[in-house]
Structure formats: C-alpha cells, structure tokens
Design an enzyme around this catalytic site. Structure first.
Site, mmCIF file in Angstrom:
data_model
loop_
_atom_site.group_PDB
_atom_site.id
_atom_site.type_symbol
_atom_site.label_atom_id
_atom_site.label_comp_id
_atom_site.label_asym_id
_atom_site.label_seq_id
_atom_site.Cartn_x
_atom_site.Cartn_y
_atom_site.Cartn_z
ATOM 1 N N LYS A 1 0.818 -1.217 0.000
ATOM 2 C CA LYS A 1 0.000 0.000 0.000
ATOM 3 C C LYS A 1 0.851 1.267 0.000
ATOM 4 C CE LYS A 1 -4.392 -1.436 1.851
ATOM 5 N NZ LYS A 1 -5.579 -0.869 2.452
ATOM 6 N N LYS B 1 2.164 2.737 2.553
ATOM 7 C CA LYS B 1 2.006 3.572 3.745
ATOM 8 C C LYS B 1 1.909 2.685 4.969
ATOM 9 C CE LYS B 1 -2.951 3.905 2.882
ATOM 10 N NZ LYS B 1 -4.041 4.768 2.504
#
Length: 139
Positions: free
Chosen positions: A48, A50
């Site tokens: 992702k 993050k």
C-alpha cells in the site's frame, strides 16, 4: 449447520470500522470457525506504500476481541495458497470490491480447482480506513 467448516479472511484492519465488523460477521455466519489474517506493518508498507496508523500488535488484539473471530494470525504475505497450506480452510471470504480483479480472478480459478470456495461478501460503501484517515487529517 453452517455452509463451511473453516473460513479465512484477511485485512489490514487499520482504524477498525463498521465495514470491518460487517465482513467478519457475514463470514462467521457462513462458517463454524473463522480465522482472520491481519497484515503485518511491513506487508502493508510493501503493497500500500504507507504504514498503518495502529500497530500490528494492537490491530491483532482488536480483531481478536471481535466475537465473530475464532483465531487471529499474522498475514506476512499475500500468497493465499501458503495461507491455505498452513490453515487448511475450505472457504476464503473477501469483499466484493475485489471481484473481477486479475488477482482474485486467478485465485478464484485456482481455488475452485482445489475445492476451496472463494466467497465475495458485500463491501460496506462509504466507509474505509483511508476515508477515516483523510477525515482526521482534515480536522
């Protein structure tokens, strides 16, 4: 008697919300034992880009506290076959927002050939950890 003996689902479960609760409840309605894989922080960063707001240990504890969940395991990769080899579930539950994606089209074909059901559950529209994160940052 429920449709499946052992079910499996996975997720990040960051900023736990009603959408998470809905999928866990619906999955448990279909299986006797529900195993939930919670993505590690490293895995989330890898796919992702993050880091989760809530630590992996805390997310595991939160999911473990949900009454629909029978067992919580760390999800260290996205390889569903390695999860199946370890956990031997007969159904995997996933939100229907993944239906039709190349990853799940391939997995659906492979799982069906192996006698494993891939069950799409309704995605709760209008709520996600990303939306919650954006709302918090805007305040």
């Amino acid at each position: 008697m429920k449709q499946f003996k052992t079910g499996y689902t996975t997720g990040v479960f960051d900023l736990f919300h009603v959408g998470h609760l809905n999928i866990l409840q619906k999955a448990k309605e279909l299986c006797e034992t529900l195993i939930v894989g919670v993505s590690t922080d490293e895995l989330v960063v890898e796919y992702k880009g993050k880091k989760p707001v809530i630590s992996h240990a805390d997310r595991m504890a939160i999911v473990d506290g949900v009454r629909y969940v029978d067992r919580v395991v760390p999800q260290i990769n996205r390889d569903k076959w390695s999860a199946w080899n370890e956990l031997r579930f007969d159904a995997m539950f996933v939100g229907d927002d993944w239906k039709g994606t190349p990853l799940f089209n391939q997995l659906d074909k492979e799982f069906s050939e192996g006698g494993i059901a891939l069950v799409y559950l309704p995605y709760t529209k209008g709520v996600s950890s990303t939306i919650l994160r954006e709302r918090v940052l805007l305040k």
